[in-house]
Design a protein around this motif. Structure first.
Motif, PDB file in Angstrom:
ATOM      1  N   VAL A   1      -3.942  -0.816   4.049  1.00 49.83           N
ATOM      2  CA  VAL A   1      -3.843   0.503   4.679  1.00 49.83           C
ATOM      3  C   VAL A   1      -2.366   0.729   5.008  1.00 49.83           C
ATOM      4  CG1 VAL A   1      -6.197   0.567   5.602  1.00 49.83           C
ATOM      5  CG2 VAL A   1      -4.354  -0.400   7.003  1.00 49.83           C
TER       6      VAL A   1
ATOM      7  N   GLU B   1      -3.143   8.969   8.868  1.00 48.71           N
ATOM      8  CA  GLU B   1      -4.457   9.339   8.348  1.00 48.71           C
ATOM      9  C   GLU B   1      -5.257   8.066   8.126  1.00 48.71           C
ATOM     10  OE1 GLU B   1      -3.909  11.506   4.746  1.00 48.71           O
ATOM     11  OE2 GLU B   1      -2.807  13.150   5.697  1.00 48.71           O
TER      12      GLU B   1
ATOM     13  N   GLU C   1     -11.506   3.951  -0.702  1.00 52.22           N
ATOM     14  CA  GLU C   1     -10.107   3.812  -1.115  1.00 52.22           C
ATOM     15  C   GLU C   1      -9.564   2.437  -0.750  1.00 52.22           C
ATOM     16  OE1 GLU C   1      -5.826   5.643   0.344  1.00 52.22           O
ATOM     17  OE2 GLU C   1      -7.504   7.057   0.122  1.00 52.22           O
ATOM     18  N   ILE C   2      -9.914   1.961   0.429  1.00 49.03           N
ATOM     19  CA  ILE C   2      -9.442   0.643   0.859  1.00 49.03           C
ATOM     20  C   ILE C   2     -10.040  -0.452  -0.024  1.00 49.03           C
ATOM     21  CG2 ILE C   2      -9.324  -0.992   2.783  1.00 49.03           C
ATOM     22  CD1 ILE C   2      -9.528   1.416   4.687  1.00 49.03           C
TER      23      ILE C   2
ATOM     24  N   CYS D   1       0.832  -1.208   0.000  1.00 50.59           N
ATOM     25  CA  CYS D   1       0.000   0.000   0.000  1.00 50.59           C
ATOM     26  C   CYS D   1       0.865   1.256   0.000  1.00 50.59           C
ATOM     27  CB  CYS D   1      -0.926  -0.008   1.212  1.00 50.59           C
ATOM     28  SG  CYS D   1      -2.101   1.364   1.278  1.00 50.59           S
TER      29      CYS D   1
ATOM     30  N   GLU E   1      -7.587   5.949   6.039  1.00 46.08           N
ATOM     31  CA  GLU E   1      -8.039   5.879   4.654  1.00 46.08           C
ATOM     32  C   GLU E   1      -9.554   5.665   4.594  1.00 46.08           C
ATOM     33  OE1 GLU E   1      -3.796   4.122   4.685  1.00 46.08           O
ATOM     34  OE2 GLU E   1      -5.575   4.142   5.991  1.00 46.08           O
TER      35      GLU E   1
ATOM     36  N   LYS F   1      -8.107   2.879  11.118  1.00 47.57           N
ATOM     37  CA  LYS F   1      -7.647   2.126   9.948  1.00 47.57           C
ATOM     38  C   LYS F   1      -8.203   0.703   9.974  1.00 47.57           C
ATOM     39  CE  LYS F   1      -3.232   4.560   9.107  1.00 47.57           C
ATOM     40  NZ  LYS F   1      -3.135   4.702   7.651  1.00 47.57           N
TER      41      LYS F   1
ATOM     42  N   ASN G   1      -7.998  -0.772  -2.982  1.00 48.79           N
ATOM     43  CA  ASN G   1      -6.747  -1.455  -2.635  1.00 48.79           C
ATOM     44  C   ASN G   1      -6.950  -2.964  -2.547  1.00 48.79           C
ATOM     45  OD1 ASN G   1      -5.617   1.093  -2.470  1.00 48.79           O
ATOM     46  ND2 ASN G   1      -5.595   1.165  -0.231  1.00 48.79           N
TER      47      ASN G   1
END
Length: 357
Positions: A279, A285, A291-292, A255, A287, A327, A295
């Protein structure tokens, strides 16, 4: 050769609501409660009425708090955040006969590492992690994973004053790790992760690591899941050789690098399960879930869903605790949403996944 054992189903929660299952886990370390560091300081203060028993109670309390914190995020398998461990080599070196300490060594900037020396042949005396595992097992309602620093890293990150070669030292340490895993299995452990960060810095030694893993896996029942975690580095220098490692799962840190190396694992076919960091353990920060999810889909370029494990890139101990929690919580939510999309046929597993920015 990858073990390819059918040992994943035991980690599916009884109330799992989706047909697909993406195993969610953590790499190991997690931020310690601030009061635990204060308790350790007190235990070293001769004027404080705070003894070893008080410190052990503090470790127990912290381990229970973090184990339950992991469970609240929804993780399928949990650890205690390595609350009792100070550093990944030093912790084990204190427990292995043959090691000694001669003071801290400067590693970078103003950071020091209590680098141990191997002054005599290493031997196994008492179990290293069984008490830690049994405590966590008893306070957890979910399966517990046990991270162990691997023999190659234990050898590479120590001064070798007793063996003709680092390779011989690593093999002896691998035999000790095998003994420790046998003890853990007797105590009920079913998920063990071998941490070998040194492999990323010396990738030409993958053959030594492979032999170490052969020794570690010898006699370990197939229902026990064996993972290998390797932090950062140029993975092309150990692939496809890692397909020959006797492991169930290979855990990678991708990541942080924007998945630039994900294609490394697509040719030839990736044999073990893939534990994919989704993550970034290096950014403070949280995520967003969307967004995850993107990923997670990067991992589907390499393995089918039934061989994909979801985790952070690496240990989270250097992050603020609320960030680490966020996270994990978003990571689990993202995994469950991807499962639903897979159930609904909304994810085309044959379609190319765009490379992350």
């Amino acid at each position: 050769m990858s073990r390819n054992a059918d040992n994943r189903a035991q980690f599916v929660p009884e109330n799992h609501e989706n047909d697909h299952f993406l195993l969610t886990t953590v790499v190991g370390s997690y931020p310690k409660p601030k009061w635990l560091n204060r308790a350790k300081d007190l235990s070293e203060d001769e004027d404080a009425r705070f003894d070893a028993d008080n410190l052990e109670e503090a470790y127990d309390d912290a381990s229970e708090v973090i184990t339950h914190e992991h469970e609240r995020t929804g993780l399928d398998t949990v650890v205690d955040g390595e609350m009792r461990r100070n550093e990944m080599v030093e912790f084990f070196a204190h427990r292995i006969d043959g090691y000694e300490f001669n003071g801290p060594v400067k590693v970078w900037g103003h950071n020091y590492f209590d680098k141990p020396s191997v002054a005599d042949e290493v031997e196994y005396d008492e179990p290293w992690l069984v008490d830690e595992f049994e405590f966590t097992r008893d306070v957890a309602s979910r399966p517990v994973k046990v991270p162990i620093t691997g023999p190659y890293t234990l050898a590479n990150w120590s001064f070798n004053e007793a063996y003709d070669s680092e390779e011989e030292l690593a093999y002896d340490l691998a035999d000790l790790v095998n003994l420790e895993i046998e003890k853990l299995v007797e105590a009920g452990a079913r998920y063990v992760q071998i941490d070998e960060p040194a492999l990323a810095t010396t990738p030409d030694d993958h053959a030594i690591v492979g032999e170490c893993l052969e020794r570690i896996a010898d006699g370990i029942p197939e229902e026990v899941r064996i993972g290998l975690h390797v932090c950062y580095g140029d993975y092309s220098r150990i692939y496809p050789e890692l397909n020959e490692f006797p492991i169930d799962e290979f855990d990678v840190e991708l990541c942080n690098g924007g998945y630039e190396q994900i294609d490394v694992f697509t040719e030839p076919d990736f044999e073990p399960d893939l534990a994919l960091g989704v993550v970034d353990a290096h950014t403070a920060e949280v995520e967003p879930v969307e967004e995850i999810k993107e990923n997670i889909k990067q991992g589907l370029k390499v393995v089918p869903p039934e061989k994909l494990t979801i985790s952070p890139d690496c240990g989270l101990k250097l992050l603020p605790r609320e960030i680490a929690y966020g996270k994990m919580e978003n990571m689990v939510t993202a995994a469950r949403e991807v499962e639903k999309e897979l159930d609904a046929g909304e994810i085309d597993l044959d379609a190319p996944v765009p490379t992350a920015d």
